[in-house]
Design a protein around this motif. Structure first.
Motif, PDB file in Angstrom:
ATOM      1  N   GLN A 119      22.762  40.547  61.985  1.00  0.00           N
ATOM      2  CA  GLN A 119      22.832  41.530  62.589  1.00  0.00           C
ATOM      3  C   GLN A 119      22.832  42.759  62.117  1.00  0.00           C
ATOM      4  OE1 GLN A 119      21.602  41.292  65.809  1.00  0.00           O
ATOM      5  NE2 GLN A 119      21.484  43.368  65.784  1.00  0.00           N
ATOM      6  N   GLU A 120      24.007  42.874  61.146  1.00  0.00           N
ATOM      7  CA  GLU A 120      24.302  44.075  60.460  1.00  0.00           C
ATOM      8  C   GLU A 120      23.050  44.705  59.591  1.00  0.00           C
ATOM      9  OE1 GLU A 120      27.883  43.238  57.768  1.00  0.00           O
ATOM     10  OE2 GLU A 120      29.052  42.946  59.522  1.00  0.00           O
ATOM     11  N   HIS A 121      22.466  43.892  58.749  1.00  0.00           N
ATOM     12  CA  HIS A 121      21.282  44.190  58.227  1.00  0.00           C
ATOM     13  C   HIS A 121      19.968  44.604  59.167  1.00  0.00           C
ATOM     14  CE1 HIS A 121      22.506  42.824  54.321  1.00  0.00           C
ATOM     15  NE2 HIS A 121      22.833  41.771  54.666  1.00  0.00           N
ATOM     16  N   ILE A 122      19.958  44.120  60.179  1.00  0.00           N
ATOM     17  CA  ILE A 122      19.017  44.807  61.447  1.00  0.00           C
ATOM     18  C   ILE A 122      19.446  45.896  61.667  1.00  0.00           C
ATOM     19  CG2 ILE A 122      18.157  44.142  63.649  1.00  0.00           C
ATOM     20  CD1 ILE A 122      18.287  40.981  63.228  1.00  0.00           C
ATOM     21  N   ASN A 123      20.727  46.410  62.096  1.00  0.00           N
ATOM     22  CA  ASN A 123      21.149  47.648  62.564  1.00  0.00           C
ATOM     23  C   ASN A 123      20.873  48.510  61.531  1.00  0.00           C
ATOM     24  OD1 ASN A 123      22.072  46.391  64.908  1.00  0.00           O
ATOM     25  ND2 ASN A 123      24.017  46.288  64.492  1.00  0.00           N
ATOM     26  N   LYS A 124      21.002  48.076  60.157  1.00  0.00           N
ATOM     27  CA  LYS A 124      20.965  49.264  59.021  1.00  0.00           C
ATOM     28  C   LYS A 124      19.343  49.450  58.995  1.00  0.00           C
ATOM     29  CE  LYS A 124      22.061  49.691  54.271  1.00  0.00           C
ATOM     30  NZ  LYS A 124      22.810  49.144  53.096  1.00  0.00           N
ATOM     31  N   VAL A 125      18.477  48.338  59.069  1.00  0.00           N
ATOM     32  CA  VAL A 125      17.176  48.601  59.082  1.00  0.00           C
ATOM     33  C   VAL A 125      16.623  49.473  60.318  1.00  0.00           C
ATOM     34  CG1 VAL A 125      14.801  47.399  59.280  1.00  0.00           C
ATOM     35  CG2 VAL A 125      16.604  46.418  57.585  1.00  0.00           C
ATOM     36  N   GLU A 126      17.082  49.167  61.289  1.00  0.00           N
ATOM     37  CA  GLU A 126      16.676  50.144  62.311  1.00  0.00           C
ATOM     38  C   GLU A 126      17.191  51.454  62.298  1.00  0.00           C
ATOM     39  OE1 GLU A 126      18.503  48.318  65.966  1.00  0.00           O
ATOM     40  OE2 GLU A 126      16.753  46.553  65.955  1.00  0.00           O
ATOM     41  N   GLY A 127      18.400  51.740  61.706  1.00  0.00           N
ATOM     42  CA  GLY A 127      18.839  53.133  61.398  1.00  0.00           C
ATOM     43  C   GLY A 127      18.090  53.705  60.448  1.00  0.00           C
ATOM     44  N   LEU A 128      17.553  52.890  59.243  1.00  0.00           N
ATOM     45  CA  LEU A 128      17.041  53.738  58.288  1.00  0.00           C
ATOM     46  C   LEU A 128      15.362  53.881  58.838  1.00  0.00           C
ATOM     47  CD1 LEU A 128      17.927  51.376  55.411  1.00  0.00           C
ATOM     48  CD2 LEU A 128      18.339  53.705  55.823  1.00  0.00           C
ATOM     49  N   ASN A 129      14.774  53.019  59.773  1.00  0.00           N
ATOM     50  CA  ASN A 129      13.547  53.262  60.194  1.00  0.00           C
ATOM     51  C   ASN A 129      13.512  54.464  61.251  1.00  0.00           C
ATOM     52  OD1 ASN A 129      12.269  50.975  59.084  1.00  0.00           O
ATOM     53  ND2 ASN A 129      12.577  49.592  60.704  1.00  0.00           N
ATOM     54  N   ALA A 130      14.840  54.917  61.950  1.00  0.00           N
ATOM     55  CA  ALA A 130      14.767  56.059  62.617  1.00  0.00           C
ATOM     56  C   ALA A 130      14.620  57.210  61.774  1.00  0.00           C
ATOM     57  CB  ALA A 130      16.036  55.849  63.487  1.00  0.00           C
ATOM     58  N   LYS A 131      15.354  57.096  60.601  1.00  0.00           N
ATOM     59  CA  LYS A 131      15.633  58.267  59.857  1.00  0.00           C
ATOM     60  C   LYS A 131      14.173  58.257  59.042  1.00  0.00           C
ATOM     61  CE  LYS A 131      20.092  58.383  58.044  1.00  0.00           C
ATOM     62  NZ  LYS A 131      21.220  58.062  56.621  1.00  0.00           N
ATOM     63  N   ILE A 132      13.482  57.390  58.861  1.00  0.00           N
ATOM     64  CA  ILE A 132      11.963  57.555  58.197  1.00  0.00           C
ATOM     65  C   ILE A 132      11.224  58.417  59.272  1.00  0.00           C
ATOM     66  CG2 ILE A 132       9.958  56.298  57.591  1.00  0.00           C
ATOM     67  CD1 ILE A 132      11.751  54.349  56.067  1.00  0.00           C
ATOM     68  N   LYS A 133      11.130  57.731  60.615  1.00  0.00           N
ATOM     69  CA  LYS A 133      10.443  58.209  61.757  1.00  0.00           C
ATOM     70  C   LYS A 133      10.778  60.017  61.842  1.00  0.00           C
ATOM     71  CE  LYS A 133       9.230  57.891  66.380  1.00  0.00           C
ATOM     72  NZ  LYS A 133       9.491  57.344  67.724  1.00  0.00           N
ATOM     73  N   ASN A 134      12.231  60.211  61.781  1.00  0.00           N
ATOM     74  CA  ASN A 134      12.487  61.811  61.890  1.00  0.00           C
ATOM     75  C   ASN A 134      11.894  62.497  60.719  1.00  0.00           C
ATOM     76  OD1 ASN A 134      13.921  61.240  64.320  1.00  0.00           O
ATOM     77  ND2 ASN A 134      15.967  61.197  63.241  1.00  0.00           N
ATOM     78  N   HIS A 135      11.961  62.135  59.623  1.00  0.00           N
ATOM     79  CA  HIS A 135      11.449  62.668  58.448  1.00  0.00           C
ATOM     80  C   HIS A 135       9.888  62.776  58.481  1.00  0.00           C
ATOM     81  CE1 HIS A 135      14.989  63.167  55.927  1.00  0.00           C
ATOM     82  NE2 HIS A 135      15.144  61.940  56.220  1.00  0.00           N
TER      83      HIS A 135
END
Length: 156
Positions: free
Chosen positions: A63-79
């Motif tokens: 779950q921690e890894h999933i949350n981290k991946v979702e956060g990184l995906n959100a950052k990628i989308k913002n960039h």
């Protein structure tokens, strides 16, 4: 085997003791290895408890890894969205400094907003201000208004 009459208490006790011994032997034979199975079962229960704990730990890490991946995906989308806004702004002659003010989540929405914004931005990058509304009462010219303002300022 022939039947013998039981005449004494000792004979009865011996017959009962023999029968109990045969019964005990049968039970021991029937449940032979039960202690080993019981011990193996206890060992397995301990191992299962350990595995359940390990599964819980792995699930929480997952779950921690999933949350981290979702956060990184959100950052990628913002960039990616930021880069898209910059590209569209430059294509529509909108200054780099205000490119991030474009609105929209899709390329089409951002392009529509850029077209609207480019109507307000001149070719040299300065905003075209809309004309100011005349707030003077009807029939008063500009010279009179300025004279009145100067007189009020001198009186202070």
């Amino acid at each position: 085997m022939s039947f013998k009459i039981i005449e004494t208490q000792d004979q009865l006790d011996k017959i009962i003791a023999d029968r109990l011994e045969r019964q005990k032997t049968q039970i021991e034979e029937k449940y032979k290895g039960f202690d080993e199975v019981k011990k193996a079962n206890e060992d397995l229960q301990v191992e299962i408890a350990g595995l359940k704990e390990k599964i819980d730990t792995l699930n929480s890490e997952k779950q921690e890894h999933i949350n981290k991946v979702e956060g990184l995906n959100a950052k990628i989308k913002n960039h990616e969205l930021s880069d898209l806004k910059l590209k569209i702004a430059l294509e529509n002659n909108i200054p780099y400094t205000i490119a991030q003010r474009l609105q929209g989540e899709t390329e089409e929405e951002i392009e529509a907003d850029a077209r609207n914004m480019s109507e307000y931005v001149s070719n040299n990058g300065i905003f075209k201000a809309p004309p100011l509304k005349n707030l003077e009462p009807a029939g008063v010219n500009e010279d009179t208004s300025y004279k009145k303002l100067l007189l009020e300022l001198e009186g202070e």
